[in-house]
Motif scaffolding. Structure first.
Motif, PDB file in Angstrom:
ATOM      1  N   LEU A  28       0.486  -6.028  10.296  1.00 53.74           N
ATOM      2  CA  LEU A  28       0.785  -5.174   9.382  1.00 53.74           C
ATOM      3  C   LEU A  28      -0.531  -4.262   8.693  1.00 53.74           C
ATOM      4  N   LEU A  29      -1.465  -5.320   8.861  1.00 50.81           N
ATOM      5  CA  LEU A  29      -2.865  -4.553   8.422  1.00 50.81           C
ATOM      6  C   LEU A  29      -3.423  -3.772   9.354  1.00 50.81           C
ATOM      7  N   SER A  30      -3.505  -4.253  10.706  1.00 52.81           N
ATOM      8  CA  SER A  30      -3.834  -3.104  11.582  1.00 52.81           C
ATOM      9  C   SER A  30      -2.978  -1.958  11.758  1.00 52.81           C
ATOM     10  N   LEU A  31      -1.555  -2.189  11.502  1.00 54.95           N
ATOM     11  CA  LEU A  31      -0.779  -0.849  11.228  1.00 54.95           C
ATOM     12  C   LEU A  31      -1.101   0.122  10.132  1.00 54.95           C
ATOM     13  N   ILE A  32      -1.435  -0.540   9.090  1.00 51.62           N
ATOM     14  CA  ILE A  32      -1.782   0.128   7.948  1.00 51.62           C
ATOM     15  C   ILE A  32      -2.965   1.025   8.230  1.00 51.62           C
ATOM     16  N   LYS A  33      -4.049   0.551   8.828  1.00 47.14           N
ATOM     17  CA  LYS A  33      -5.308   0.964   9.197  1.00 47.14           C
ATOM     18  C   LYS A  33      -5.086   2.092  10.222  1.00 47.14           C
ATOM     19  N   ASP A  34      -4.143   1.858  11.357  1.00 45.19           N
ATOM     20  CA  ASP A  34      -4.327   2.824  12.356  1.00 45.19           C
ATOM     21  C   ASP A  34      -2.968   3.926  12.238  1.00 45.19           C
ATOM     22  N   GLY A  35      -2.245   3.515  11.606  1.00 46.11           N
ATOM     23  CA  GLY A  35      -0.899   4.365  11.230  1.00 46.11           C
ATOM     24  C   GLY A  35       0.356   3.894  12.137  1.00 46.11           C
ATOM     25  N   PHE A  36       1.496   4.132  11.602  1.00 43.46           N
ATOM     26  CA  PHE A  36       2.868   3.647  12.124  1.00 43.46           C
ATOM     27  C   PHE A  36       3.349   4.761  13.093  1.00 43.46           C
ATOM     28  N   VAL A  37       2.631   5.776  13.567  1.00 46.17           N
ATOM     29  CA  VAL A  37       3.211   6.787  14.483  1.00 46.17           C
ATOM     30  C   VAL A  37       3.098   6.315  15.838  1.00 46.17           C
ATOM     31  N   LEU A  38       1.896   6.261  16.285  1.00 46.38           N
ATOM     32  CA  LEU A  38       1.768   6.275  17.830  1.00 46.38           C
ATOM     33  C   LEU A  38       2.058   4.711  18.298  1.00 46.38           C
ATOM     34  N   ARG A  39       2.671   4.691  19.722  1.00 44.06           N
ATOM     35  CA  ARG A  39       2.677   3.570  20.333  1.00 44.06           C
ATOM     36  C   ARG A  39       1.584   2.496  20.636  1.00 44.06           C
ATOM     37  N   ILE A  40       0.366   3.298  20.845  1.00 46.32           N
ATOM     38  CA  ILE A  40      -0.879   2.726  21.150  1.00 46.32           C
ATOM     39  C   ILE A  40      -1.201   1.697  19.647  1.00 46.32           C
ATOM     40  N   SER A  41      -0.695   2.196  18.725  1.00 44.16           N
ATOM     41  CA  SER A  41      -1.124   1.550  17.271  1.00 44.16           C
ATOM     42  C   SER A  41      -0.335   0.222  17.330  1.00 44.16           C
ATOM     43  N   TYR A  42       0.832   0.224  17.783  1.00 36.12           N
ATOM     44  CA  TYR A  42       1.536  -1.092  17.832  1.00 36.12           C
ATOM     45  C   TYR A  42       1.236  -1.946  19.066  1.00 36.12           C
ATOM     46  N   TYR A  43       0.801  -1.367  20.232  1.00 38.47           N
ATOM     47  CA  TYR A  43       0.145  -2.095  21.229  1.00 38.47           C
ATOM     48  C   TYR A  43      -0.933  -2.796  20.578  1.00 38.47           C
ATOM     49  N   ASN A  44      -1.827  -2.219  20.096  1.00 37.57           N
ATOM     50  CA  ASN A  44      -3.260  -2.567  19.384  1.00 37.57           C
ATOM     51  C   ASN A  44      -2.896  -3.759  18.420  1.00 37.57           C
TER      52      ASN A  44
END
Length: 125
Positions: free
Chosen positions: A27-43
């Motif tokens: 969740l902290l990583s997704l807040i930093k990167d955003g919830f839009v791109l699939r690469i954000s979820y992968y990361n």
């Protein structure tokens, strides 16, 4: 007890703690990167899996006795020593670990699960 039972049968609180750490990192990583791109979820998933897996491996090194010398050095600060030397302390800890639980396995299992989920997301499944 079977191998499967020794690997996966642990108290649910240990799995919950490992999963809680992994979900928090995700969740902290997704807040930093955003919830839009699939690469954000992968990361986020692979980072959480790697951190949780590395924490499990750190717990494994503690289970195997890598930090016994620190425990012995703190036990010698008291006026009455319980163990005569480091060898006696290490042998007593080995016996205690042999009877105990493998508390590092839930962390390793949850970490591998998050890593695999992130990698499957990366390849598009």
């Amino acid at each position: 007890m079977s191998v499967f039972s020794r690997i996966f049968r642990h108290p649910w609180k240990q799995y919950a703690a490992a999963a809680g750490v992994a979900v928090t990192i995700t969740l902290l990583s997704l807040i930093k990167d955003g919830f839009v791109l699939r690469i954000s979820y992968y990361n986020a998933l692979t980072m959480a899996g790697a951190v949780t897996l590395l924490l499990g491996l750190l717990l494994l090194t503690a289970y195997l006795g890598a930090f016994d010398i620190f425990g012995y050095s703190f036990s010698t600060l008291r006026s009455q020593r319980r163990y005569r030397d480091l060898y006696e302390y290490t042998e007593a800890k080995k016996e205690k670990r042999r009877r105990g639980d493998r508390f590092f396995l839930p962390w390793v299992i949850v970490g591998i699960g998050f890593l695999i989920t992130g990698l499957l997301l990366r390849i598009g499944l």
